[in-house]
Design a protein around this motif. Structure first.
Motif, PDB file in Angstrom:
ATOM      1  N   GLN A  93       0.828  -1.201   0.000  1.00  0.00           N
ATOM      2  CA  GLN A  93       0.000   0.000   0.000  1.00  0.00           C
ATOM      3  C   GLN A  93       0.865   1.256   0.000  1.00  0.00           C
ATOM      4  O   GLN A  93       0.492   2.277  -0.595  1.00  0.00           O
ATOM      5  N   ILE A 109       1.731   1.768  -3.570  1.00  0.00           N
ATOM      6  CA  ILE A 109       0.553   2.218  -4.316  1.00  0.00           C
ATOM      7  C   ILE A 109       0.264   3.689  -4.046  1.00  0.00           C
ATOM      8  O   ILE A 109      -0.014   4.470  -4.960  1.00  0.00           O
ATOM      9  N   ASP A 110       0.343   4.093  -2.779  1.00  0.00           N
ATOM     10  CA  ASP A 110       0.097   5.495  -2.428  1.00  0.00           C
ATOM     11  C   ASP A 110       1.128   6.416  -3.085  1.00  0.00           C
ATOM     12  O   ASP A 110       0.794   7.513  -3.549  1.00  0.00           O
ATOM     13  N   TYR A 111       2.368   5.961  -3.142  1.00  0.00           N
ATOM     14  CA  TYR A 111       3.415   6.755  -3.792  1.00  0.00           C
ATOM     15  C   TYR A 111       3.116   6.905  -5.289  1.00  0.00           C
ATOM     16  O   TYR A 111       3.273   7.991  -5.862  1.00  0.00           O
ATOM     17  N   ILE A 112       2.682   5.827  -5.917  1.00  0.00           N
ATOM     18  CA  ILE A 112       2.375   5.868  -7.348  1.00  0.00           C
ATOM     19  C   ILE A 112       1.179   6.779  -7.630  1.00  0.00           C
ATOM     20  O   ILE A 112       1.159   7.513  -8.621  1.00  0.00           O
ATOM     21  N   LYS A 113       0.196   6.763  -6.754  1.00  0.00           N
ATOM     22  CA  LYS A 113      -0.958   7.654  -6.925  1.00  0.00           C
ATOM     23  C   LYS A 113      -0.531   9.120  -6.879  1.00  0.00           C
ATOM     24  O   LYS A 113      -1.087   9.961  -7.594  1.00  0.00           O
ATOM     25  N   ARG A 114       0.449   9.425  -6.036  1.00  0.00           N
ATOM     26  CA  ARG A 114       0.906  10.817  -5.915  1.00  0.00           C
ATOM     27  C   ARG A 114       1.797  11.234  -7.077  1.00  0.00           C
ATOM     28  O   ARG A 114       1.677  12.341  -7.602  1.00  0.00           O
ATOM     29  N   LYS A 132       2.539   9.369 -10.082  1.00  0.00           N
ATOM     30  CA  LYS A 132       2.088   8.922 -11.403  1.00  0.00           C
ATOM     31  C   LYS A 132       3.243   8.563 -12.353  1.00  0.00           C
ATOM     32  O   LYS A 132       3.370   9.117 -13.450  1.00  0.00           O
ATOM     33  N   HIS A 178      -3.449   0.376 -11.981  1.00  0.00           N
ATOM     34  CA  HIS A 178      -3.142   1.802 -11.959  1.00  0.00           C
ATOM     35  C   HIS A 178      -2.652   2.197 -13.346  1.00  0.00           C
ATOM     36  O   HIS A 178      -1.475   2.096 -13.671  1.00  0.00           O
ATOM     37  N   GLU A 217      -2.075   4.769 -15.006  1.00  0.00           N
ATOM     38  CA  GLU A 217      -1.075   5.780 -15.346  1.00  0.00           C
ATOM     39  C   GLU A 217       0.252   5.111 -15.712  1.00  0.00           C
ATOM     40  O   GLU A 217       1.102   5.701 -16.379  1.00  0.00           O
TER      41      GLU A 217
END
Length: 429
Positions: free
Chosen positions: A15, A18-23, A25, A46, A48
């Motif tokens: 997680q 995942i949170d890093y990738i959401k920020r 991209k 994800h 992106e």
């Protein structure tokens, strides 16, 4: 471990990524030591990410799990404009491979503790000095937390070669930053009891490295010939369906155009036969206006002036087999044959009235171009309209009646049983 943390520690590590990738991209992501591909299976959603790569020294383990990375059936039925390619390799993180250079993000989750200290030095040189990704996430056990884990004696896993304290991990990370041009932030997952946060730290310690601008350590260390090295074995490459592929785009667009054209034809036929006169309105798509019954014919009129109905077509008509032509859409063939009729639906109406059609094609000229080579679509001679096969309802009923008569069913249906037949039936009962 699962009884100590909720959610389990491995999920918390994933997680965090995942949170890093959401920020941030990133478009190109590489997971070192991907093992059973559990992190990759989460990251594939994800979109992106355009290139998702996993590397592990145990190729057999990867092969057992890689089927879980295949596209879902819905992604074939409703492809998006997003692109995604997944590649899996067998190889050692201490070896260089030119295909893995220049990624936006490299993850190394609970990996380096499985290496010898000598191999850790090679790992540092390969990942930070050769691959030169924009960012690297490294997680490893924090040995200071071990006394809090019930029933643990020694290392957390039998294959671990070492487990660092926070000071040891930070010493290694800062050395990497100094040698290869990165900075680092320290954090972790797996909270200790509140009273021991400062003295113990996180159960899994994490370093997030960011490459400093203007540093090109990979070229300086390995020279121009470094790009020629290919030491990993490609196990599989998976390309997800995307509307950026012209073949897929054409297939989806044709399906949408035929659906929308049939929708307009059906609405026109309702107007022609008088069905639903009081409520004869047509929704032409999200964001478009509703058209009253008297406007439907106007919206469906084909090219040229003087057209009285959308079934009339300027130019010559196309036959059902697409080869012959007729002077008039209402022309009848040999006796006993059906009429060759079509409803002509202008492309500009499809483009302007249905947002999905305009989104897929991008422009009216591109819509025409994409439909021209499709065997499933009949276009008018000048390419300005889609021709949809039309059968007059009255003619359909007449043909059905004729078919019934020809089959002999109608004659049989008028036969009545004789009294003798009825008596035999009763006797049989």
């Amino acid at each position: 471990m699962q009884s100590v943390f909720s959610p389990p520690l491995h999920r918390q590590r994933h997680q965090f990524v995942i949170d890093y990738i959401k920020r941030t991209k990133p478009q190109k992501v590489l997971d070192l030591g991907c093992g059973e591909c559990s992190l990759l299976k989460k990251l594939k959603f994800h979109r992106e990410i355009q290139l998702l790569v996993g590397v592990d020294i145990d190729g057999a383990k990867v092969k057992k799990q890689m089927h879980g990375l295949a596209p879902l059936s819905t992604e074939y039925l409703q492809p998006s404009f997003d692109q995604l390619c997944i590649e899996l390799y067998q190889g050692s993180v201490t070896q260089r491979d030119a295909r893995l250079r220049g990624f936006d993000l490299v993850t190394s989750i609970e990996l380096i503790e499985h290496l010898t200290l000598a191999d850790v030095e090679h790992f540092s040189a390969v990942v930070f000095g050769y691959m030169t990704p924009s960012a690297v996430i490294v997680s490893t056990p924090n040995s200071e937390f071990n006394p809090l884990l019930p029933g643990l004696s020694g290392f957390r896993h039998s294959d671990h070669k070492f487990e660092w304290t926070r000071a040891e991990f930070q010493s290694w990370a800062l050395k990497v930053c100094s040698e290869y041009g990165y900075d680092v932030e320290f954090t972790g997952v797996g909270q200790p009891p509140p009273s021991q946060q400062e003295s113990v730290g996180f159960c899994s310690q994490i370093g997030v490295f960011h490459r400093l601008r203007g540093r090109d350590s990979g070229s300086m260390l390995f020279g121009d010939g470094a790009d020629d090295e290919f030491s990993y074995t490609l196990l599989c490459s998976i390309n997800y369906p995307s509307l950026r592929d012209n073949n897929i785009l054409r297939r989806v667009l044709v399906s949408e155009v035929l659906y929308c054209a049939e929708k307009l034809k059906s609405r026109w036929m309702e107007e022609k036969t008088g069905d639903g006169e009081e409520a004869s309105t047509m929704c032409l798509g999200e964001g478009a206006e509703f058209l009253s019954g008297q406007h439907v014919e106007e919206e469906l009129t084909a090219c040229g002036e003087g057209m009285k109905s959308p079934v009339e077509q300027c130019g010559r008509a196309v036959s059902d087999d697409g080869e012959g032509e007729y002077d008039d859409l209402w022309t009848k063939g040999q006796e006993g044959e059906t009429f060759n009729r079509h409803v002509s639906v202008p492309l500009d109406e499809l483009f302007s009235c249905f947002p999905r059609v305009s989104e897929l094609s991008g422009s009216l000229s591109n819509l025409r171009l994409l439909l021209m080579d499709s065997p499933e679509v009949k276009l008018s001679q000048d390419g300005s309209a889609v021709l949809i096969a039309y059968q007059d309802p009255d003619r359909e009923e007449e043909e059905i009646d004729n078919n019934i008569e020809d089959s002999g069913y109608a004659e049989a249906s008028h036969c009545s049983y004789t009294t003798e037949q009825e008596e035999d039936w009763e006797e049989n009962v």
